[in-house]
Write a protein that holds these residues in place. Structure first.
Motif, mmCIF file in Angstrom:
data_model
loop_
_atom_site.group_PDB
_atom_site.id
_atom_site.type_symbol
_atom_site.label_atom_id
_atom_site.label_comp_id
_atom_site.label_asym_id
_atom_site.label_seq_id
_atom_site.Cartn_x
_atom_site.Cartn_y
_atom_site.Cartn_z
ATOM 1 N N HIS A 170 13.420 60.424 33.645
ATOM 2 C CA HIS A 170 12.467 60.511 34.759
ATOM 3 C C HIS A 170 12.068 61.962 34.921
ATOM 4 O O HIS A 170 12.923 62.837 35.075
ATOM 5 C CB HIS A 170 13.085 59.991 36.059
ATOM 6 C CG HIS A 170 12.109 60.043 37.188
ATOM 7 N ND1 HIS A 170 12.078 61.088 38.085
ATOM 8 C CD2 HIS A 170 11.114 59.192 37.531
ATOM 9 C CE1 HIS A 170 11.105 60.871 38.952
ATOM 10 N NE2 HIS A 170 10.503 59.725 38.648
ATOM 11 N N TRP B 237 5.779 64.505 36.924
ATOM 12 C CA TRP B 237 4.801 63.433 36.713
ATOM 13 C C TRP B 237 5.221 62.134 37.405
ATOM 14 O O TRP B 237 4.455 61.174 37.395
ATOM 15 C CB TRP B 237 4.631 63.166 35.212
ATOM 16 C CG TRP B 237 4.279 64.397 34.454
ATOM 17 C CD1 TRP B 237 5.091 65.104 33.614
ATOM 18 C CD2 TRP B 237 3.038 65.114 34.488
ATOM 19 N NE1 TRP B 237 4.428 66.204 33.121
ATOM 20 C CE2 TRP B 237 3.166 66.239 33.640
ATOM 21 C CE3 TRP B 237 1.829 64.912 35.153
ATOM 22 C CZ2 TRP B 237 2.141 67.150 33.447
ATOM 23 C CZ3 TRP B 237 0.806 65.827 34.946
ATOM 24 C CH2 TRP B 237 0.971 66.922 34.109
ATOM 25 N N ASP B 238 6.429 62.105 37.957
ATOM 26 C CA ASP B 238 7.000 60.902 38.551
ATOM 27 C C ASP B 238 6.843 59.707 37.614
ATOM 28 O O ASP B 238 6.288 58.672 37.975
ATOM 29 C CB ASP B 238 6.376 60.601 39.922
ATOM 30 C CG ASP B 238 7.144 59.497 40.654
ATOM 31 O OD1 ASP B 238 8.340 59.296 40.347
ATOM 32 O OD2 ASP B 238 6.538 58.817 41.506
ATOM 33 N N ASP B 239 7.313 59.892 36.371
ATOM 34 C CA ASP B 239 7.216 58.813 35.389
ATOM 35 C C ASP B 239 8.523 58.646 34.636
ATOM 36 O O ASP B 239 9.412 59.487 34.709
ATOM 37 C CB ASP B 239 6.051 59.064 34.421
ATOM 38 C CG ASP B 239 6.295 60.226 33.461
ATOM 39 O OD1 ASP B 239 7.284 60.973 33.624
ATOM 40 O OD2 ASP B 239 5.479 60.406 32.551
ATOM 41 N N TRP B 240 8.626 57.525 33.935
ATOM 42 C CA TRP B 240 9.743 57.233 33.033
ATOM 43 C C TRP B 240 9.207 57.277 31.624
ATOM 44 O O TRP B 240 8.188 56.659 31.317
ATOM 45 C CB TRP B 240 10.336 55.862 33.332
ATOM 46 C CG TRP B 240 11.118 55.835 34.606
ATOM 47 C CD1 TRP B 240 10.678 55.431 35.837
ATOM 48 C CD2 TRP B 240 12.472 56.256 34.786
ATOM 49 N NE1 TRP B 240 11.684 55.570 36.761
ATOM 50 C CE2 TRP B 240 12.792 56.067 36.141
ATOM 51 C CE3 TRP B 240 13.452 56.764 33.934
ATOM 52 C CZ2 TRP B 240 14.045 56.370 36.668
ATOM 53 C CZ3 TRP B 240 14.702 57.066 34.452
ATOM 54 C CH2 TRP B 240 14.989 56.870 35.802
ATOM 55 N N SER B 241 9.896 58.009 30.778
ATOM 56 C CA SER B 241 9.425 58.234 29.417
ATOM 57 C C SER B 241 10.630 58.427 28.502
ATOM 58 O O SER B 241 11.774 58.182 28.895
ATOM 59 C CB SER B 241 8.523 59.474 29.411
ATOM 60 O OG SER B 241 7.933 59.654 28.146
ATOM 61 N N THR C 55 6.555 54.035 31.974
ATOM 62 C CA THR C 55 5.295 54.168 32.698
ATOM 63 C C THR C 55 4.076 53.929 31.818
ATOM 64 O O THR C 55 3.138 53.247 32.224
ATOM 65 C CB THR C 55 5.218 55.568 33.349
ATOM 66 O OG1 THR C 55 6.358 55.735 34.194
ATOM 67 C CG2 THR C 55 3.954 55.749 34.158
ATOM 68 N N GLN C 56 4.082 54.491 30.621
ATOM 69 C CA GLN C 56 2.905 54.441 29.751
ATOM 70 C C GLN C 56 2.977 53.284 28.746
ATOM 71 O O GLN C 56 4.007 53.104 28.083
ATOM 72 C CB GLN C 56 2.765 55.753 28.968
ATOM 73 C CG GLN C 56 2.479 56.959 29.834
ATOM 74 C CD GLN C 56 1.137 56.866 30.528
ATOM 75 O OE1 GLN C 56 0.186 56.272 30.021
ATOM 76 N NE2 GLN C 56 1.054 57.455 31.709
#
Length: 142
Positions: A30, A34-38, A120-121
């Protein structure tokens, strides 16, 4: 004239054998910026080899050491006006431990099914199936 050279980056779809259910788990990071999971990944240093950059980024972002496996598809997308290319490898975690840092505040080990829901993406979700296929062919992990 704007710079049109691709931003070069590398990372890993980091996996381990599950300590509880016998399958595999994927490491998701996390990123608070960007407040995302990748997946663990990042820009390459000038003249840095992509394989070495992928290992460095995994260690910096997750605290984990790993063994690189097969190369996975390169992911291409735009960041603002510039193209970005992220070279990925399948990588089995071999040791280490996570400590939150400026770039990554959480590390989560997730089943492939859970990873599909958390990433996220869409471009990151596509790599889950590729990883599973690669591991089946190589006889590892599954």
């Amino acid at each position: 004239m704007p710079d049109t050279a691709p931003i070069r980056a590398a990372g890993c779809v980091l996996w381990r054998r599950s300590p509880s259910h016998g399958g595999i788990e994927l490491a998701l990071v996390h990123r608070p910026k960007w407040d995302d999971w990748s997946y663990p990944k990042g820009k390459l240093k000038p003249r840095e080899d992509a394989r070495q950059g992928a290992l460095r980024e995994v260690l910096e972002e997750t605290g984990m050491t790993c063994e690189l496996g097969p190369e996975l598809p390169t992911v291409r997308y735009r960041v603002g006006t510039r193209p970005k290319e992220v070279h990925y490898w399948a990588a089995e975690a071999t040791g280490g431990g996570f400590l939150p840092n400026k770039e990554v505040d959480r590390l989560l080990w997730a089943t492939p099914e859970a990873a599909l829901d958390l990433l996220t993406q869409p471009r990151d979700r596509e790599l889950v199936g590729v990883l599973l296929s690669v591991l089946r062919v190589s006889g590892r992990g599954l």
